[in-house]
Design an enzyme around this catalytic site. Structure first.
Site, short mmCIF file in Angstrom:
data_model
loop_
_atom_site.label_atom_id
_atom_site.label_comp_id
_atom_site.label_asym_id
_atom_site.label_seq_id
_atom_site.Cartn_x
_atom_site.Cartn_y
_atom_site.Cartn_z
N TYR A 687 0.82 -1.22 0.00
CA TYR A 687 0.00 0.00 0.00
C TYR A 687 0.86 1.27 0.00
O TYR A 687 0.46 2.31 -0.49
CB TYR A 687 -0.87 0.04 1.26
CG TYR A 687 -2.09 -0.85 1.24
CD1 TYR A 687 -3.05 -0.73 0.24
CD2 TYR A 687 -2.32 -1.78 2.25
CE1 TYR A 687 -4.18 -1.52 0.24
CE2 TYR A 687 -3.45 -2.58 2.26
CZ TYR A 687 -4.38 -2.45 1.25
OH TYR A 687 -5.51 -3.22 1.24
N THR A 718 -2.07 -5.04 -7.39
CA THR A 718 -2.03 -4.10 -6.26
C THR A 718 -2.56 -4.82 -5.03
O THR A 718 -3.20 -5.86 -5.13
CB THR A 718 -2.97 -2.89 -6.49
OG1 THR A 718 -4.33 -3.36 -6.50
CG2 THR A 718 -2.66 -2.17 -7.78
N ASP A 719 -2.34 -4.23 -3.88
CA ASP A 719 -3.07 -4.67 -2.70
C ASP A 719 -4.49 -4.12 -2.85
O ASP A 719 -4.75 -3.25 -3.69
CB ASP A 719 -2.39 -4.18 -1.42
CG ASP A 719 -2.82 -5.02 -0.20
OD1 ASP A 719 -3.87 -5.70 -0.28
OD2 ASP A 719 -2.13 -4.97 0.83
N TRP A 720 -5.40 -4.62 -2.04
CA TRP A 720 -6.82 -4.32 -2.25
C TRP A 720 -7.14 -2.83 -2.06
O TRP A 720 -6.88 -2.27 -1.02
CB TRP A 720 -7.64 -5.21 -1.30
CG TRP A 720 -8.03 -6.51 -1.97
CD1 TRP A 720 -9.29 -7.04 -2.03
CD2 TRP A 720 -7.21 -7.42 -2.70
NE1 TRP A 720 -9.28 -8.21 -2.77
CE2 TRP A 720 -8.02 -8.46 -3.19
CE3 TRP A 720 -5.85 -7.47 -3.04
CZ2 TRP A 720 -7.54 -9.52 -3.96
CZ3 TRP A 720 -5.36 -8.51 -3.81
CH2 TRP A 720 -6.21 -9.52 -4.25
N MET A 750 -6.58 -4.40 -7.89
CA MET A 750 -7.46 -5.18 -7.02
C MET A 750 -8.08 -4.23 -6.03
O MET A 750 -7.33 -3.57 -5.31
CB MET A 750 -6.68 -6.26 -6.29
CG MET A 750 -6.05 -7.30 -7.20
SD MET A 750 -7.30 -8.35 -7.97
CE MET A 750 -6.28 -9.67 -8.62
#
Ligand code: BGC
Length: 924
Positions: A687, A718-720, A750
């Site tokens: 992030y 990507t991270d969420w 994501m």
């Protein structure tokens, strides 16, 4: 209520995880042979965590739905050990009144510790008359979005816990303390007068997944001899860690300690601050190690060491570790660096083995990020004497002779690899450097300025822009044709329109109805258009210690990362993850969102439990074993969080300001090993920004270093709900900036909401930037290519294709409503509740599109979930992010309904999700 819950777990997997969990236990103190417990002992077990034993840390990496749980008390009851019944009874009764507090079950809500039972003096005194040994269990947790704190109840013991230990020590002569924790905690109190003598045993038993209780019992009674070793340094105080001063900042965290992380710092500057050194751990038996010598063979140094089990009773395993002490040169070096390790087989009493460890000479090199050696941006072996050590911890080492000489000599500086400047800081940063060597062998702590970015990133990006693949429109080629070599991947990609390209870089979730219930995302052929090209929909699921299925599916929960790494056994970890791969296959999960493998820069990071070590070599070797194991089933692991997710607080803001050298040698090194030696094919970016570029739009991170230097082939996600900023100018980051994500070759965003990829529910800027020319079609095609190439190597590619929209059916039932219920009956819309059923009627048979309006009072990285139950069966799992209190719409998919009355209610999975209304719209 009837519900279908899948139990696609692999037989023997849990049993194997028990073995691994036991292998990871680290024994720090064992006087008077308090451990193992024997059949002659009568043991009083203290601490509530004997019952409420922790299986894992919290957050996405800890949410595994298990068929059963084990605890320490139960594990010991199954052994031939006499337990003090009165003490046990007292705990059981007290826990009935004081149940485990999960903080309400919400995201990041679980407290770090549980309230402890106050001990009556009489109870302990009476117990000491019957029992000869006392074992006290202390528990802790932390996790995603919840760091540890340098406070009582987290890193420090609580007053209640101290009182409990003191009281037990007052009456018992033989006391052992176990830490059922996710991460190291303060142990300085062990050396205080009050505890020093009576406390005979101390062991980190970590958290071993669903078999925690049994694994710990195996160790306690000596069915397994402890052989785990610390993968972190335990200092006397949290203040002693050089990262502590900058920890928890909101916008900027200076990595001032540079490469001097963990033991690299302590051994160089402050050995006196160490209570338990890196690599340390005892056994029930004793070992004698004899360094037989080292020799140079081609490009490696081979070190041979003989290990003998000198005990008489227990078999056991020993970990052999090789360290280098490189010359200070111009760059400055840590006093010790781990360069190799191995673990012996189980040695019977009297048995010996010779282990040979190969250390590539290139591993002794350091990175010159300034040019001070005359070789900028190169890994170099500076001239001078390299001391090689072998032993069983960073402190218990012996000098190794190389070809009969005391040291390994490098006459002239040697360049091992020349790279280019990448990821350097863009602001002033001071960093540690060893100064003058003191008489005691340690170094004065000095600082220098870290070199700043001089390379022109704009020029680099422009020079390397990919070539456009001619866009042809649909020629009728399917992805299968590429696999069959009928057509090239480029020709295939050339068929995709701009809209389709913009769609394929969007993953959907969480809880997508297109894939396994309650998982993290679906990606690939998420629209009908993409699916018609034969692009499969692949499924990703958390997480590092077992499959997370919030829809209720069961999975095997494994030991946490801390425990895996403490085994120092890559073979056993690889075998464990081979079974994980099989379980993924069985559950139609193509990509596991793990291993987590950030460097444990500070003991305070909440996610340390998912990670492995303060050292990059052990981190990389364990992660490589994990991905290799998983890949044997054809599924994939995902290395995360690339890179520097070193604090949870402000994790999507805080800039990791770090030198290029320390990024390359420490924070990226583990990833490099897992890519090169584990052949990892999937990576999740972090992030946070690194040197002002958010990880998901960090060109040097995901293109220059990952793909070009390391030769990574695969997908980057990507991270969420991550944010991205401008790949050249930096600046503010937003979740809509997918154009710059694509430019950096972070292939997948994501996640957008379910069924949102085709219609761009996230309102991202891909199409807009294409139109303006800021993003080229070629760049987008490049990501689509990475995704499709990867998808061809997933089980999804050969899995029977499901109906893309995943239409669900609800079986009609007859309900006799009360007058009140009749009055409240609604048509094709309903406000569902967690507390009871609501009824809705349908007047026409057909397929309906279901939309929910929902609201979550928490921030965007919070994860919430519930099940929507219709006519007593779960229709779908609804999983989403926090909405900051705003009401939003979510499409939940299509459902076939017949004329009739429907009963609707919600089942809580993770609280905080308010579904305001469900609307069913007849599909034309
Ligand atoms: C975490 C990731 C996780 C993802 C999906 C994020 O909040 O940081 O590690 O894989 O959610 O659950």
């Amino acid at each position: 209520m009837s519900r279908v819950i899948t139990n696609k777990t692999v037989e023997g997997f849990a049993a194997f995880s028990r073995k691994v969990a036991a292998e990871g236990c680290v024994l720090l103190k064992n006087e008077d042979n308090i451990l193992p417990l024997t059949t002659k002992d009568n043991v009083a077990l203290f601490g509530r965590v004997q019952v409420d034993s922790y299986r894992s840390g919290t957050g996405s990496g800890g949410s595994v739905n298990v068929l059963y749980k084990t605890n320490i008390l139960g594990g010991l009851q199954a052994k031939e050990i006499t337990l003090n019944q009165e003490v046990q009874y007292a705990y059981e009764e007290w826990i009935k009144e004081n149940p485990f507090d999960n903080g309400g079950g919400g995201w990041a809500a679980e407290p770090w510790h549980q309230k402890e039972m106050p001990l009556a003096d009489e109870l302990v005194e009476a117990a000491s008359r019957v029992s000869n040994k006392a074992v006290i269990v202390i528990g802790r947790t932390a996790g995603e979005d919840q760091d540890n704190a340098a406070a009582e109840g987290s890193y420090l013991l609580t007053g209640e816990e101290r009182a409990m230990i003191a009281q037990v020590i007052k009456y018992f002569k033989h006391v052992a303390v176990l830490f059922n924790v996710s991460n190291i905690i303060d142990t300085s109190w062990v050396e205080e007068e009050d505890y020093k003598d009576a406390l005979k045993g101390l062991m980190y038993v970590w958290q071993g997944g669903m078999e925690t209780g049994n694994a710990i019992a195996d160790i306690l009674v000596g069915d397994v001899t402890p052989s785990g070793k610390l993968t972190d340094t335990i200092a006397y105080s949290i203040e002693d860690y050089p990262s502590t001063a900058n920890y928890g900042n909101e916008f900027r965290n200076d990595y001032e300690e540079d490469i001097y992380v963990g033991y690299r710092y302590f051994e160089t500057f402050a050995p006196e601050k160490v209570q338990y050194p890196f690599g340390y751990g005892l056994s029930y038996t004793s070992f004698e190690t004899q360094v037989l010598g080292g020799k140079r063979v081609a490009d490696t140094i081979e070190v041979a060491i003989k290990v003998k089990n000198t005990g008489a009773q227990y078999s056991g395993r020993e970990v052999v570790q090789i360290y280098v002490e490189a010359p200070q040169g111009e760059l400055g070096k840590p006093a010790k660096e781990l360069v190799g390790f191995t673990k012996t087989k189980d040695l019977a009493p009297g048995e010996e083995v010779v282990e040979t460890i190969e250390v590539p000479v290139s591993k002794l090199a350091s990175y010159d990020d300034s040019g001070v050696t005359g070789h900028p941006y190169s890994y170099v072996l500076e001239a001078g004497s390299y001391h090689i050590y072998a032993g069983t911890s960073v402190r218990q080492v012996e000098r190794v002779q190389i070809d009969g000489e005391d040291t390994y000599e490098v006459e002239e500086i040697q360049v091992v690899e020349t790279l280019q400047q990448a990821l350097a800081p863009r602001v002033d940063l001071r960093r540690m450097k060893p100064g003058r060597q003191k008489e005691d062998g340690t170094y004065e702590l000095t600082y220098e300025q870290a070199p700043q970015q001089v390379v022109c990133l704009k020029e680099r990006v422009e020079r390397q822009l990919p070539q456009t693949i001619k866009q042809t429109g649909d020629l009728g080629y399917k992805l299968q044709d590429v696999k069959k070599d009928k057509v090239s991947l480029d020709t295939f990609i050339g068929q995709l329109t701009n809209e389709e390209l913009a769609t394929i870089v969007r993953g959907e979730g969480m809880g997508s109805p297109l894939v396994t219930e309650g998982t993290a995302s679906a990606f690939g052929g998420v629209t009908e258009g993409l699916s018609n090209y034969g692009i499969p929909v692949a499924c990703t699921a958390d997480g590092p210690s077992g499959i997370r299925m919030e829809g209720g599916g069961y999975a095997t929960q494994l030991p946490i990362g801390t425990s895996l790494a403490a085994t120092w056994d890559t073979t056993i970890v690889e075998e464990l993850y081979e079974l994980e791969g099989q379980e993924l296959l069985l559950n139609e999960v193509d990509v596991l969102l793990g291993p987590g493998m950030n460097i444990r820069r500070s003991p305070l990071n909440g996610r340390n439990f998912e990670y492995y070590s303060e050292d990059p070599l052990i981190t990389g070797c364990i992660a490589a074993a994990v991905v290799r194991g998983i890949a044997k089933s054809g599924t994939h692991g995902t290395l995360k969080h690339f890179a520097c997710n070193n604090q949870e607080k402000y994790r999507s803001f805080v800039d990791a300001v770090a030198s290029e050298r320390c990024l390359r040698e420490i924070y990226l090194k583990g990833f490099e090993i897992a890519v090169k030696e584990g052949n990892a094919r999937s990576i999740m970016t972090a992030y946070n920004p690194i040197n002002s570029y958010w990880s998901a739009s960090n060109y040097d991170l995901t293109t220059t270093i990952l793909r070009k230097e390391w030769g990574f082939k695969g997908i980057v996600m990507t991270d969420w709900w991550a944010k991205m900023n401008h790949i050249i100018d930096g600046g503010e980051a937003v979740s809509q900036n997918t154009a710059h994500m694509v430019k950096a070759q972070n292939d997948l965003y994501m996640v957008v909401t379910n069924f949102g990829a085709g219609v761009n529910t996230n309102n991202d800027n891909t199409m807009e930037m294409l139109a303006s020319g800021e993003l080229t079609v070629a760049e987008l095609q490049q990501c689509a290519r990475n995704i499709c190439e990867f998808l061809m190597e997933t089980p999804a590619f050969i899995r029977e294709k499901k109906e893309i929209k995943g239409i669900k059916e609800v079986v009609v039932k007859t309900y006799h409503l009360t007058e009140q219920e009749k009055e409240a009956l609604t048509l094709l819309r309903v406000a569902p509740s967690y507390d009871g059923a609501r009824y809705m009627c349908v007047e026409e048979d057909g397929v309906y599109e279901l939309t929910a309006t929902l609201q979550v009072p928490h921030n965007s990285l919070t994860q919430v979930a519930c099940n929507l139950v219709m006519n007593d069966k779960i229709l779908t799992n609804i999983q989403t992010q926090g909405t900051d209190g705003k009401t939003v719409e979510h499409k939940l998919g299509e459902v076939a309904l017949k004329k009739g009355i429907y009963k609707v209610h919600l089942e809580r999975v993770k609280p905080q999700l308010h579904i305001q209304e469900l609307v069913f719209e007849l599909k034309k």
